[in-house]
Design an enzyme around this catalytic site. Structure first.
Site, PDB file in Angstrom:
ATOM      1  N   LYS A 113      -8.693  13.552   4.866  1.00 26.07           N
ATOM      2  CA  LYS A 113      -7.779  12.408   4.847  1.00 26.07           C
ATOM      3  C   LYS A 113      -6.741  12.627   5.930  1.00 26.07           C
ATOM      4  O   LYS A 113      -6.681  13.705   6.528  1.00 26.07           O
ATOM      5  CB  LYS A 113      -7.108  12.268   3.474  1.00 26.07           C
ATOM      6  CG  LYS A 113      -6.547  13.609   2.942  1.00 26.07           C
ATOM      7  CD  LYS A 113      -5.975  13.481   1.544  1.00 26.07           C
ATOM      8  CE  LYS A 113      -7.016  13.509   0.440  1.00 26.07           C
ATOM      9  NZ  LYS A 113      -7.219  12.234  -0.235  1.00 26.07           N
ATOM     10  N   ARG A 114      -5.920  11.579   6.235  1.00 25.95           N
ATOM     11  CA  ARG A 114      -4.847  11.772   7.194  1.00 25.95           C
ATOM     12  C   ARG A 114      -3.998  12.976   6.804  1.00 25.95           C
ATOM     13  O   ARG A 114      -3.846  13.289   5.620  1.00 25.95           O
ATOM     14  CB  ARG A 114      -3.969  10.512   7.258  1.00 25.95           C
ATOM     15  CG  ARG A 114      -4.630   9.356   7.970  1.00 25.95           C
ATOM     16  CD  ARG A 114      -5.016   9.706   9.385  1.00 25.95           C
ATOM     17  NE  ARG A 114      -3.842   9.798  10.224  1.00 25.95           N
ATOM     18  CZ  ARG A 114      -3.408   8.831  11.014  1.00 25.95           C
ATOM     19  NH1 ARG A 114      -4.075   7.680  11.093  1.00 25.95           N
ATOM     20  NH2 ARG A 114      -2.329   8.995  11.754  1.00 25.95           N
ATOM     21  N   LYS A 164       0.380  14.426   1.093  1.00 23.02           N
ATOM     22  CA  LYS A 164      -1.009  14.654   0.677  1.00 23.02           C
ATOM     23  C   LYS A 164      -1.274  16.144   0.430  1.00 23.02           C
ATOM     24  O   LYS A 164      -2.263  16.528  -0.148  1.00 23.02           O
ATOM     25  CB  LYS A 164      -1.987  14.108   1.719  1.00 23.02           C
ATOM     26  CG  LYS A 164      -1.956  12.566   1.834  1.00 23.02           C
ATOM     27  CD  LYS A 164      -2.900  12.084   2.911  1.00 23.02           C
ATOM     28  CE  LYS A 164      -2.775  10.603   3.228  1.00 23.02           C
ATOM     29  NZ  LYS A 164      -3.463   9.723   2.253  1.00 23.02           N
ATOM     30  N   THR A 173      -8.871   6.249  -1.668  1.00 20.94           N
ATOM     31  CA  THR A 173     -10.180   5.612  -1.805  1.00 20.94           C
ATOM     32  C   THR A 173     -11.304   6.616  -1.541  1.00 20.94           C
ATOM     33  O   THR A 173     -12.403   6.451  -2.055  1.00 20.94           O
ATOM     34  CB  THR A 173     -10.328   4.414  -0.835  1.00 20.94           C
ATOM     35  OG1 THR A 173      -9.760   4.764   0.435  1.00 20.94           O
ATOM     36  CG2 THR A 173      -9.613   3.191  -1.376  1.00 20.94           C
ATOM     37  N   LYS A 197     -15.220   7.670  -3.335  1.00 20.61           N
ATOM     38  CA  LYS A 197     -16.478   7.931  -2.622  1.00 20.61           C
ATOM     39  C   LYS A 197     -17.060   9.268  -3.064  1.00 20.61           C
ATOM     40  O   LYS A 197     -18.269   9.403  -3.287  1.00 20.61           O
ATOM     41  CB  LYS A 197     -16.243   7.918  -1.108  1.00 20.61           C
ATOM     42  CG  LYS A 197     -15.770   6.552  -0.598  1.00 20.61           C
ATOM     43  CD  LYS A 197     -15.177   6.610   0.817  1.00 20.61           C
ATOM     44  CE  LYS A 197     -14.419   5.326   1.122  1.00 20.61           C
ATOM     45  NZ  LYS A 197     -13.571   5.425   2.330  1.00 20.61           N
ATOM     46  N   HIS A 212       0.808  -1.233   0.000  1.00 18.33           N
ATOM     47  CA  HIS A 212       0.000   0.000   0.000  1.00 18.33           C
ATOM     48  C   HIS A 212       0.832   1.270   0.000  1.00 18.33           C
ATOM     49  O   HIS A 212       0.294   2.352   0.238  1.00 18.33           O
ATOM     50  CB  HIS A 212      -0.914   0.042   1.226  1.00 18.33           C
ATOM     51  CG  HIS A 212      -1.935  -1.047   1.269  1.00 18.33           C
ATOM     52  ND1 HIS A 212      -3.214  -0.885   0.777  1.00 18.33           N
ATOM     53  CD2 HIS A 212      -1.874  -2.306   1.730  1.00 18.33           C
ATOM     54  CE1 HIS A 212      -3.893  -2.011   0.953  1.00 18.33           C
ATOM     55  NE2 HIS A 212      -3.094  -2.894   1.531  1.00 18.33           N
TER      56      HIS A 212
HETATM   57  C1  26Q Z   1       3.396   0.192  10.354  1.00 21.31           C
HETATM   58  C2  26Q Z   1       4.300  -0.172  11.333  1.00 21.31           C
HETATM   59  C3  26Q Z   1       4.157   0.265  12.640  1.00 21.31           C
HETATM   60  C4  26Q Z   1       3.050   1.044  12.958  1.00 21.31           C
HETATM   61  C5  26Q Z   1       2.135   1.391  11.992  1.00 21.31           C
HETATM   62  C6  26Q Z   1       2.307   0.974  10.680  1.00 21.31           C
HETATM   63  C7  26Q Z   1       1.328   1.366   9.642  1.00 21.31           C
HETATM   64  C8  26Q Z   1      -0.038   1.436   9.927  1.00 21.31           C
HETATM   65  C9  26Q Z   1      -0.950   1.817   8.965  1.00 21.31           C
HETATM   66  C10 26Q Z   1       1.724   1.669   8.361  1.00 21.31           C
HETATM   67  C11 26Q Z   1       0.798   2.048   7.387  1.00 21.31           C
HETATM   68  C12 26Q Z   1      -0.560   2.123   7.686  1.00 21.31           C
HETATM   69  C13 26Q Z   1      -1.572   2.542   6.715  1.00 21.31           C
HETATM   70  C14 26Q Z   1      -1.361   2.818   5.452  1.00 21.31           C
HETATM   71  C15 26Q Z   1      -2.432   3.243   4.549  1.00 21.31           C
HETATM   72  O1  26Q Z   1      -3.553   3.497   4.961  1.00 21.31           O
HETATM   73  N1  26Q Z   1      -2.155   3.351   3.249  1.00 21.31           N
HETATM   74  C16 26Q Z   1      -3.177   3.735   2.279  1.00 21.31           C
HETATM   75  O2  26Q Z   1      -3.799   2.556   1.808  1.00 21.31           O
HETATM   76  C17 26Q Z   1      -4.916   2.863   1.000  1.00 21.31           C
HETATM   77  C18 26Q Z   1      -5.597   1.561   0.640  1.00 21.31           C
HETATM   78  O3  26Q Z   1      -4.846   0.841  -0.288  1.00 21.31           O
HETATM   79  C19 26Q Z   1      -4.491   3.651  -0.214  1.00 21.31           C
HETATM   80  O4  26Q Z   1      -5.642   4.028  -0.926  1.00 21.31           O
HETATM   81  C20 26Q Z   1      -3.693   4.890   0.183  1.00 21.31           C
HETATM   82  O5  26Q Z   1      -3.181   5.527  -0.969  1.00 21.31           O
HETATM   83  C21 26Q Z   1      -2.574   4.500   1.129  1.00 21.31           C
HETATM   84  O6  26Q Z   1      -1.916   5.666   1.613  1.00 21.31           O
END
Ligand code: 26Q
Length: 822
Positions: free
Chosen positions: A557-558, A563, A665, A669, A366
């Site tokens: 978004k975050r 972004k 995503t 929407k 991702h």
């Molecule tokens: C990893 C290690 C330790 C702690 C946290 C994490 C961690 C947690 C969540 C790393 C990444 C995430 C989330 C990532 C994320 O939401 N990515 C998004 O995924 C979406 C679905 O595929 C995409 O549409 C977005 O572009 C992407 O940013």
């Protein structure tokens, strides 16, 4: 209630029960669970009774679905994810069971306020953002498509923190969503599993300390939640693991006879699933997170292996019965853990175990940010999972000797593809492990999958080209259109029927209506109604007043530098400057909505939030902007807030630096809810524009190729010196115009944009952003032309249903087919 008002195909609900029976159930639950007189019940008690009634109604079908799978023994798919961002379930389950006409009637009979009741349910916020919400949309699609599927995740006691804004700054508070009994979860103690670690751990000063050579055992207790497919025929399970201490623990064997110490160790055990890590990029290297990841993997594999063994006795058929999708690298320990089970418990030889493991697992990436790829220091493995480390070494050795055979003498390549990164402290590269240990690696949008192969993991893609593929993301049109936007849903159904609900490609049939002035009026009226609803809700919830006749322009978004919320904020500063200097030619009134959470340790992201809030405050206080420009930062962005805001939006901002947003995503929407997109050529936005026609999009800015070509010589000061509006905006910020009593507070932001090279090239795209913005405002003035493009966007959004995405996973990766219970 926010549920579909279209005439749905007759549901089981209507056939077997009436409003009277539903009322009876509801009262029964109030009396027997809450022991209150129905007339005197609190809203929360009513919510619980309603949820319990719905749960009762779905229970039979839930059991039947599971029994059918057990009997049929089909190939099953397990979606393994550290995050499931579910949101609320009551209205979703009622809608998917097609019980809404009945529920409405029943509640009307009792004179109850449905909205107030639905509002009692806390969001299940077990995720950070896109990745977690995608997992939830996928569960909805898998159940709707009647696939024998199950989700595996963690039952965090505290989900994503709740955000408030104090003096413009983000403040975090714990989200104690399980404070009150959750009516959807079923705890299944009898199916608990043990998780063995070679060491113990204790929490000291909020960080995990590993005690080597003291083996310990955690217990995983599953909690199941129903996943109702549309129509209610298939009800799958989401199984969330809760960590507990072992209470029939052999203290002599594991500890030194320290009874109290061993029991206190139980407190550490329970901390494993205490809280979701609120970072969606890089706050890595935290021991507790490592234990969480292993706990998810170990519990889930033990559970699914047990299920496999109860119906099959030949291990070699495992990959024909089990497909496991790894949601990012977070559950990648499944590679060595499955190997361990096959080698040490099933006593298979290496080659067979390896073949089974690889054919069973598949991995979704991702992110393209190299710094966001997970790497775990070896000491965690050594102290907690030495056997798994041994297996990783063996995998690596065999893999690297194969690479050496194909690329003799290319030691630089060997170093790059190795599962172990050597350095001051050796680390395991989780993405490499996932790619080597599985049969499929997919990106989540076409451009992302392309860049993944050509840049992020180029060497591995050269070695295993056949493993790489794309699965463009999607979202469920049930929650995000049918439920969230009943007005538009009804308008669509009136024209093309309701087949779109489960066959979303059918929205293309809306295309001819883009030239129908009558339908323009319907569309615009629907949008206006959604904006009024949102404005009323906002006023009631926060006191904030917005004008539903202004353009609703959103970026939700975050908060992340890539972004580029700051790019949006700079646009607003420039528009505001035009008002101040009188150079704005009659501008349509606009409201800019921002929402999103910053990782608690991400200081610049938190400063961006502060800036947006100060900008909002300054503009609010300036009479020149009154009625023409307004900025609102909505705190506590969540699934529920998205469901309210997105239907009310006119403009969707998708403005990441090209090449950085894997997919996005929320962009999808907004599109299916009739907003127009102003955005860069990044992620799935590129494919959205292809589907709707670029002429119906407001694309601007550098392409991913141009971004990577420019990065080496990009000079932000060139834009500062050559674009007067850019300079005026930055000067205004630097003059503390937006921070009169907090002088210098925004200096780090300006430094990032100007001095430190800005890898996200904000200023390079600002000019073309404003041009696109001007074109967009001109279009807005012509209501029919606007409606036409918006309708063409809705009609072009058919590809972005998660049903389409899941169909592709099912046929191209998993090899699973529907297994409908009779
Ligand atoms: C990893 C290690 C330790 C702690 C946290 C994490 C961690 C947690 C969540 C790393 C990444 C995430 C989330 C990532 C994320 O939401 N990515 C998004 O995924 C979406 C679905 O595929 C995409 O549409 C977005 O572009 C992407 O940013």
């Amino acid at each position: 209630m926010n549920i579909q008002t279209t005439a749905a195909p007759s549901g089981q609900g209507d056939q077997v029960l009436g409003a009277d029976r539903l009322n009876e159930l509801f009262v029964q639950h109030l009396m027997s669970d809450a022991v209150v007189e129905p007339a005197g019940a609190y809203e929360r008690q009513r919510f619980e009774a309603a949820a319990r009634s719905v749960r009762y109604l779905l229970s039979q079908r839930w059991i039947e679905t599971q029994r059918h799978y057990d009997r049929q023994n089909p190939k099953r798919v397990y979606y393994m994810s550290m995050e499931f961002l579910i949101g609320r379930s009551l209205s979703n389950n009622i809608a998917n069971l097609m019980l809404h006409p009945l529920v409405e009637r029943a509640l009307r009979d009792q004179g109850l306020d449905v909205m107030a009741m639905v509002d009692q349910e806390p969001d299940a916020g077990l995720g950070n953002g896109g990745l977690g919400r995608l997992a939830a949309c996928f569960l909805d699609s898998m159940a709707t498509m009647q696939l024998p599927a199950m989700g595996y995740g963690l039952r965090y006691e505290y989900g994503m923190f709740s955000q408030s804004i104090v003096d413009g700054w983000q403040r975090e508070r714990p989200d104690n969503w399980l404070r009150r009994q959750d009516p959807w979860e079923i705890s299944r103690r009898s199916e608990a599993v043990e998780v063995k670690l070679a060491g113990s751990f204790e929490m000291h000063n909020e960080s995990l300390q590993v005690v080597p050579n003291r083996p310990s055992v955690l217990v995983g207790v599953p909690y199941d939640r129903p996943i109702v497919g549309f129509g209610g025929r298939t009800i799958n399970s989401l199984r969330l693991w809760n960590a507990a201490a072992h209470d029939t623990f052999d203290f002599q064997e594991f500890s030194t006879g320290d009874f109290v110490g061993a029991l206190v160790g139980g407190i550490s055990a329970q901390t494993v699933t205490r809280v979701l890590y609120p970072d969606d990029s890089t706050e890595m290297g935290q021991g507790l997170r490592f234990v969480q990841e292993y706990f998810l993997v170990a519990c889930s594999l033990a559970d699914l292996v047990r299920r496999f063994r109860s119906a099959n006795d030949d291990w070699s058929t495992f990959p024909e019965k089990v497909a496991i999708q790894l949601n990012d690298t977070h559950p990648t320990l499944a590679v060595p853990e499955l190997m361990r089970i096959l080698l040490d418990e099933a006593h298979l030889g290496w080659d067979e175990a390896w073949d089974i493991t690889r054919r069973t697992l598949a991995y979704t990436n991702h992110t393209l940010l190299p710094e966001a790829l997970e790497k775990w220091p070896l000491h965690y493995f050594r102290n907690l999972l030495p056997r798994q480390l041994e297996i990783i070494y063996e995998i690596n050795q065999r893999f690297l000797s194969e690479v050496r055979r194909v690329y003799p003498g290319d030691e630089a390549r060997i170093e790059r593809v190795s599962l172990i990164e050597e350095g001051a402290e050796d680390k395991v590269r989780m993405a490499n492990l996932a790619i080597v240990g599985s049969h499929s690696t997919n990106g989540v949008a076409a451009i992302h999958s392309r860049l993944l192969r050509s840049a992020t993991v180029k060497d591995l893609a050269e070695i295993f080209p056949e493993r790489f593929n794309n699965k463009t993301n999607g979202v469920t049109p049930r929650r995000w259109l049918m439920l969230a936007n009943p007005g538009l849903a009804q308008a669509i159904t009136t024209v093309i029927g309701d087949g779109w609900v489960t066959d979303f490609g059918q929205v293309a049939r809306l295309k001819p209506s883009a030239d129908d002035r009558g339908f323009h009026q319907t569309f615009l009226a629907t949008k206006r109604e959604a904006k009024v609803d949102f404005s009323n809700w906002l006023k009631a919830a926060s006191g904030e007043v917005v004008d539903p006749d202004s353009i609703f322009d959103c970026q939700v978004k975050r908060i992340h530098e890539y972004k580029r919320q700051m790019l949006n904020a700079l646009r607003v500063v420039i528009l505001y400057n035009r008002l101040r200097t009188g150079s704005a030619t009659d501008m349509a009134p606009r409201t800019f909505f921002f929402a999103g959470k910053a990782a608690p340790a991400y200081r610049l992201a938190k400063l961006i939030i502060k800036f947006i809030n100060n900008l909002a405050g300054t503009i609010d206080g300036d009479p020149v902007a009154r009625g023409r420009l307004k900025v609102v930062f909505l705190p506590e962005y969540s699934v529920s807030l998205a469901e309210r805001l997105i239907p009310a939006s006119d403009v969707s901002n998708q403005i990441s630096t090209a090449g950085y947003e894997a997919s996005g995503t929320s962009n999808m929407k907004f599109m299916m809810n009739g907003a127009l997109t102003i955005g860069t050529r990044d992620g799935a936005t590129i494919e959205m524009a292809e589907e709707a026609g670029e002429e119906n999009f407001f694309l601007f800015g550098l392409t991913a190729q141009q971004v990577s070509d420019t990065a080496g010589w990009y000079d932000p000061y060139w834009h500062y010196h050559n674009d007067p509006e850019t300079r005026a905006a930055l000067d205004l910020i630097a003059s503390d115009y937006f921070s009169q009593n907090e002088r210098g507070v925004f200096a780090p932001l300006l430094d990032r944009l100007l001095k430190n090279g800005d890898r996200y090239l904000h200023l390079a795209d600002l000019g073309s952003y404003l041009e696109a913005d001007r074109a967009l405002c001109e279009l807005y003035a012509d209501r029919d032309a606007w409606a036409r493009k918006a309708i063409l966007n809705v009609a072009g959004s058919g590809k972005f249903s998660s049903d389409r995405t899941i169909a592709q996973y099912a046929t191209e990766i998993w090899g699973v087919t529907p297994c409908p219970a009779p």
